[in-house]
Design a protein around this motif. Sequence first.
Motif, PDB file in Angstrom:
ATOM      1  N   LEU A 374      29.438  34.973 -11.089  1.00  0.00           N
ATOM      2  CA  LEU A 374      29.846  35.633  -9.855  1.00  0.00           C
ATOM      3  C   LEU A 374      30.042  34.694  -8.688  1.00  0.00           C
ATOM      4  CD1 LEU A 374      27.597  38.845  -9.930  1.00  0.00           C
ATOM      5  CD2 LEU A 374      30.053  38.696 -10.370  1.00  0.00           C
ATOM      6  N   ALA A 375      29.530  33.444  -8.778  1.00  0.00           N
ATOM      7  CA  ALA A 375      29.605  32.511  -7.647  1.00  0.00           C
ATOM      8  C   ALA A 375      31.053  32.252  -7.218  1.00  0.00           C
ATOM      9  CB  ALA A 375      28.881  31.219  -7.994  1.00  0.00           C
ATOM     10  N   PRO A 376      32.013  31.929  -8.151  1.00  0.00           N
ATOM     11  CA  PRO A 376      33.392  31.683  -7.695  1.00  0.00           C
ATOM     12  C   PRO A 376      34.026  32.931  -7.026  1.00  0.00           C
ATOM     13  CG  PRO A 376      33.076  30.866  -9.930  1.00  0.00           C
ATOM     14  CD  PRO A 376      31.871  31.673  -9.598  1.00  0.00           C
ATOM     15  N   TYR A 377      33.695  34.062  -7.558  1.00  0.00           N
ATOM     16  CA  TYR A 377      34.277  35.290  -6.991  1.00  0.00           C
ATOM     17  C   TYR A 377      33.764  35.581  -5.585  1.00  0.00           C
ATOM     18  CZ  TYR A 377      35.847  36.230 -11.759  1.00  0.00           C
ATOM     19  OH  TYR A 377      36.447  36.147 -12.978  1.00  0.00           O
ATOM     20  N   ALA A 378      32.551  35.184  -5.258  1.00  0.00           N
ATOM     21  CA  ALA A 378      31.973  35.450  -3.940  1.00  0.00           C
ATOM     22  C   ALA A 378      32.765  34.752  -2.846  1.00  0.00           C
ATOM     23  CB  ALA A 378      30.508  35.013  -3.898  1.00  0.00           C
ATOM     24  N   ALA A 379      33.121  33.450  -3.110  1.00  0.00           N
ATOM     25  CA  ALA A 379      33.892  32.716  -2.095  1.00  0.00           C
ATOM     26  C   ALA A 379      35.272  33.331  -1.910  1.00  0.00           C
ATOM     27  CB  ALA A 379      34.005  31.235  -2.515  1.00  0.00           C
ATOM     28  N   ARG A 380      35.909  33.671  -2.988  1.00  0.00           N
ATOM     29  CA  ARG A 380      37.240  34.282  -2.890  1.00  0.00           C
ATOM     30  C   ARG A 380      37.168  35.636  -2.181  1.00  0.00           C
ATOM     31  NH1 ARG A 380      39.561  34.280  -8.860  1.00  0.00           N
ATOM     32  NH2 ARG A 380      41.244  35.394  -7.738  1.00  0.00           N
ATOM     33  N   MET A 381      36.089  36.368  -2.446  1.00  0.00           N
ATOM     34  CA  MET A 381      35.934  37.670  -1.808  1.00  0.00           C
ATOM     35  C   MET A 381      35.751  37.527  -0.296  1.00  0.00           C
ATOM     36  SD  MET A 381      35.846  40.938  -2.248  1.00  0.00           S
ATOM     37  CE  MET A 381      35.491  41.173  -3.999  1.00  0.00           C
ATOM     38  N   THR A 382      34.988  36.466   0.109  1.00  0.00           N
ATOM     39  CA  THR A 382      34.755  36.254   1.551  1.00  0.00           C
ATOM     40  C   THR A 382      36.053  35.941   2.266  1.00  0.00           C
ATOM     41  OG1 THR A 382      32.525  35.472   1.071  1.00  0.00           O
ATOM     42  CG2 THR A 382      33.455  34.902   3.216  1.00  0.00           C
ATOM     43  N   ASN A 383      36.889  35.041   1.660  1.00  0.00           N
ATOM     44  CA  ASN A 383      38.172  34.696   2.283  1.00  0.00           C
ATOM     45  C   ASN A 383      39.109  35.926   2.370  1.00  0.00           C
ATOM     46  OD1 ASN A 383      37.281  32.064   2.511  1.00  0.00           O
ATOM     47  ND2 ASN A 383      38.138  31.464   0.512  1.00  0.00           N
ATOM     48  N   ALA A 384      39.152  36.682   1.276  1.00  0.00           N
ATOM     49  CA  ALA A 384      40.039  37.855   1.260  1.00  0.00           C
ATOM     50  C   ALA A 384      39.611  38.898   2.290  1.00  0.00           C
ATOM     51  CB  ALA A 384      40.058  38.482  -0.142  1.00  0.00           C
ATOM     52  N   LEU A 385      38.290  39.107   2.397  1.00  0.00           N
ATOM     53  CA  LEU A 385      37.806  40.082   3.372  1.00  0.00           C
ATOM     54  C   LEU A 385      38.105  39.618   4.793  1.00  0.00           C
ATOM     55  CD1 LEU A 385      34.368  41.148   1.843  1.00  0.00           C
ATOM     56  CD2 LEU A 385      36.447  42.508   2.022  1.00  0.00           C
ATOM     57  N   GLY A 386      37.993  38.281   5.046  1.00  0.00           N
ATOM     58  CA  GLY A 386      38.297  37.764   6.380  1.00  0.00           C
ATOM     59  C   GLY A 386      39.752  38.008   6.759  1.00  0.00           C
ATOM     60  N   ARG A 387      40.658  37.669   5.783  1.00  0.00           N
ATOM     61  CA  ARG A 387      42.066  37.898   6.081  1.00  0.00           C
ATOM     62  C   ARG A 387      42.344  39.386   6.335  1.00  0.00           C
ATOM     63  NH1 ARG A 387      42.631  34.280   1.779  1.00  0.00           N
ATOM     64  NH2 ARG A 387      43.151  36.023   0.380  1.00  0.00           N
ATOM     65  N   GLU A 388      41.783  40.258   5.537  1.00  0.00           N
ATOM     66  CA  GLU A 388      42.010  41.698   5.690  1.00  0.00           C
ATOM     67  C   GLU A 388      41.475  42.194   7.026  1.00  0.00           C
ATOM     68  OE1 GLU A 388      43.539  45.318   4.407  1.00  0.00           O
ATOM     69  OE2 GLU A 388      43.693  43.327   3.464  1.00  0.00           O
ATOM     70  N   VAL A 389      40.285  41.666   7.426  1.00  0.00           N
ATOM     71  CA  VAL A 389      39.710  42.094   8.705  1.00  0.00           C
ATOM     72  C   VAL A 389      40.587  41.654   9.868  1.00  0.00           C
ATOM     73  CG1 VAL A 389      37.761  41.729  10.259  1.00  0.00           C
ATOM     74  CG2 VAL A 389      37.340  42.260   7.866  1.00  0.00           C
ATOM     75  N   ARG A 390      41.115  40.398   9.799  1.00  0.00           N
ATOM     76  CA  ARG A 390      41.980  39.923  10.886  1.00  0.00           C
ATOM     77  C   ARG A 390      43.270  40.763  10.980  1.00  0.00           C
ATOM     78  NH1 ARG A 390      40.159  34.957   8.850  1.00  0.00           N
ATOM     79  NH2 ARG A 390      42.072  34.693   7.644  1.00  0.00           N
ATOM     80  N   GLN A 391      43.868  41.043   9.803  1.00  0.00           N
ATOM     81  CA  GLN A 391      45.094  41.839   9.838  1.00  0.00           C
ATOM     82  C   GLN A 391      44.832  43.257  10.380  1.00  0.00           C
ATOM     83  OE1 GLN A 391      46.579  41.768   5.869  1.00  0.00           O
ATOM     84  NE2 GLN A 391      47.196  39.600   5.930  1.00  0.00           N
ATOM     85  N   ASN A 392      43.723  43.854   9.940  1.00  0.00           N
ATOM     86  CA  ASN A 392      43.407  45.197  10.418  1.00  0.00           C
ATOM     87  C   ASN A 392      43.094  45.206  11.902  1.00  0.00           C
ATOM     88  OD1 ASN A 392      43.784  46.277   7.879  1.00  0.00           O
ATOM     89  ND2 ASN A 392      41.620  46.158   7.307  1.00  0.00           N
ATOM     90  N   ARG A 393      42.444  44.107  12.392  1.00  0.00           N
ATOM     91  CA  ARG A 393      42.137  44.034  13.822  1.00  0.00           C
ATOM     92  C   ARG A 393      43.417  43.961  14.642  1.00  0.00           C
ATOM     93  NH1 ARG A 393      38.987  40.039  13.641  1.00  0.00           N
ATOM     94  NH2 ARG A 393      37.038  41.180  13.585  1.00  0.00           N
ATOM     95  N   GLU A 394      44.388  43.134  14.170  1.00  0.00           N
ATOM     96  CA  GLU A 394      45.651  43.036  14.897  1.00  0.00           C
ATOM     97  C   GLU A 394      46.397  44.388  14.915  1.00  0.00           C
ATOM     98  OE1 GLU A 394      47.786  39.996  12.956  1.00  0.00           O
ATOM     99  OE2 GLU A 394      46.489  38.343  13.662  1.00  0.00           O
ATOM    100  N   THR A 395      46.424  45.042  13.727  1.00  0.00           N
ATOM    101  CA  THR A 395      47.082  46.369  13.670  1.00  0.00           C
ATOM    102  C   THR A 395      46.380  47.358  14.577  1.00  0.00           C
ATOM    103  OG1 THR A 395      47.735  45.929  11.379  1.00  0.00           O
ATOM    104  CG2 THR A 395      47.801  48.223  12.123  1.00  0.00           C
ATOM    105  N   LEU A 396      45.032  47.317  14.566  1.00  0.00           N
ATOM    106  CA  LEU A 396      44.259  48.225  15.405  1.00  0.00           C
ATOM    107  C   LEU A 396      44.507  47.961  16.880  1.00  0.00           C
ATOM    108  CD1 LEU A 396      42.198  50.497  15.488  1.00  0.00           C
ATOM    109  CD2 LEU A 396      40.377  48.773  15.411  1.00  0.00           C
ATOM    110  N   ASP A 397      44.645  46.668  17.255  1.00  0.00           N
ATOM    111  CA  ASP A 397      44.925  46.356  18.663  1.00  0.00           C
ATOM    112  C   ASP A 397      46.281  46.905  19.087  1.00  0.00           C
ATOM    113  OD1 ASP A 397      42.503  45.093  18.809  1.00  0.00           O
ATOM    114  OD2 ASP A 397      43.304  43.061  18.453  1.00  0.00           O
ATOM    115  N   ARG A 398      47.307  46.743  18.226  1.00  0.00           N
ATOM    116  CA  ARG A 398      48.625  47.263  18.576  1.00  0.00           C
ATOM    117  C   ARG A 398      48.598  48.792  18.721  1.00  0.00           C
ATOM    118  NH1 ARG A 398      50.276  43.638  14.525  1.00  0.00           N
ATOM    119  NH2 ARG A 398      50.640  45.399  13.115  1.00  0.00           N
ATOM    120  N   LEU A 399      47.955  49.452  17.741  1.00  0.00           N
ATOM    121  CA  LEU A 399      47.882  50.904  17.797  1.00  0.00           C
ATOM    122  C   LEU A 399      47.091  51.374  19.012  1.00  0.00           C
ATOM    123  CD1 LEU A 399      47.321  51.809  14.032  1.00  0.00           C
ATOM    124  CD2 LEU A 399      49.427  51.994  15.344  1.00  0.00           C
TER     125      LEU A 399
END
Length: 517
Positions: A374-399
């Motif tokens: 599970l160790a390799p998947y944890a790092a990939r999951m952290t990066n993916a969640l960060g990107r998703e959070v940033r995109q959702n924050r930008e969309t939320l700011d526009r809305l």
Amino acid sequence: MSDLFDDPREGENAPEFSVSELSGAIKKMIEGEFSHVRIKGEIGRVSFPRSGHVYLDLKDDRSVIAAVMWKGVAARVQTRPEEGLEVVATGRLTTFPGQSKYQLVIEDLKPAGMGALMAMLEKRKAMLQAEGLFDPARKKPIPYLPGIIGVVTSPSGAVIRDILHRLRDRFPRKVLIWPVAVQGERCAPEVANAIRGFNALTPGGALPRPDLLIVARGGGSVEDLWGFNEEVVARAAAASDIPLISAVGHETDTTLIDYVSDQRAPTPTAAAELAVPVRMDLMAWVDQQNARLSTALSQGISQRGQRLRDLSRALPRAEALLDGPRQRLDTWGDKLPRALTKTVQQHQIRLSEAAGALRPASLSQRIEGDRRQLAPYAARMTNALGREVRQNRETLDRLSKRLSDAGQRQVEGWHTRLDGLERLRQTLGYEATLERGYAVVRGDGDVVTTLAAAASAAHLEIQFADGRLAVGAGGNGEGGAGPVSADTTTQPVAKSAPKSKPKASSKSTPPEQGKLF
């Protein structure tokens, strides 16, 4: 001048005529000698052009005379020209110079005696029968108890009295009478119009449409009844959507309407009997059916009770039905403790076998292997969640920005609309009228509009633009006080000041505005 005329030959002193002069002379002579003639003959060729005139031939076994009946005469005469009909034609002879012919201009046309009438009647009868108007399959059933009956007959004869008397004796119904002439020239068109008029009425309207029609007339000669042999009457009766009973003449009299009607009655009185049942007979039949129903119901209940008692005797006793299930329950109750004990022992054995394989060392080893995977998947999951959070924050700011702007525009629109409504309310309110010098007078709490009401009131109160004034009874000022202060009665009307946002009005609304003086 002598060259223009031929010298007469010797021995030939007879005058010479032109063709037109000779034709005119013949025309004058024929019209003068035969200005009024009656001719009996058989109708041969008949022509009905679009002009409305009728052209026909009158013939016997040796000669033929051409005849014409102009449009106005054709519309007036009762006898319609038909080929093979023997008639008596009345008119005048004239010539037709364009073709060197003479012809009879008919002014009246009648059948030549009873034989001709019967021959014409048989011909019409055969024609209508060939069209299927006598077919029993197209006849409509007579309603058992019509609510409204339409009668086409003369309003002054004994026929309508007989019909009404018979209906009143048997079963009173509403009757609509369409008055018509029952003989003569007006008979056929009036009877046909009456049948069509009844059919044109609206069901349930101000003048309701009948459920049944009766066309009736008393007895008479063939000539008297001839209006009911006309084709227009027969076709109107055949086209009626309302069931129709014909009662023309006595029992031996038969007309064309009898063949096309849905039911023929021998007399007008018999037509009334066919139209409705006897009320007393109907009531007796209902009572009889009610008695039969009660008897059948009682017998059915009695038979079913007896059947139930017979079946109950065939059933076994309740104790006997419960003996077998009770014994099986006791047997299963005895086996249940041993079965529970055995089941618990089997589960304990399977649990012990499974517990032997669950040693702490093996579990630790397995957990460590899963952690490395599970160790390799944890790092990939952290990066993916960060990107998703940033995109959702930008969309939320526009809305959020769009929602804030839209809300602000909507609130500003509401403010503008509320300001307009407030100005309109102040303009339309009666307080603004008070500021122009008017006043509202109330007596005992109600608005006073007349001097008599003011005189009869115990207490009067006058509302001005800046407050209210109480006066004594009858408006004489006795016992009255000065202006009523704003903190003891209704607040005086306050002028609205300009505001950026609408606020709830602090003015108390009077019970009613009343009328302005």
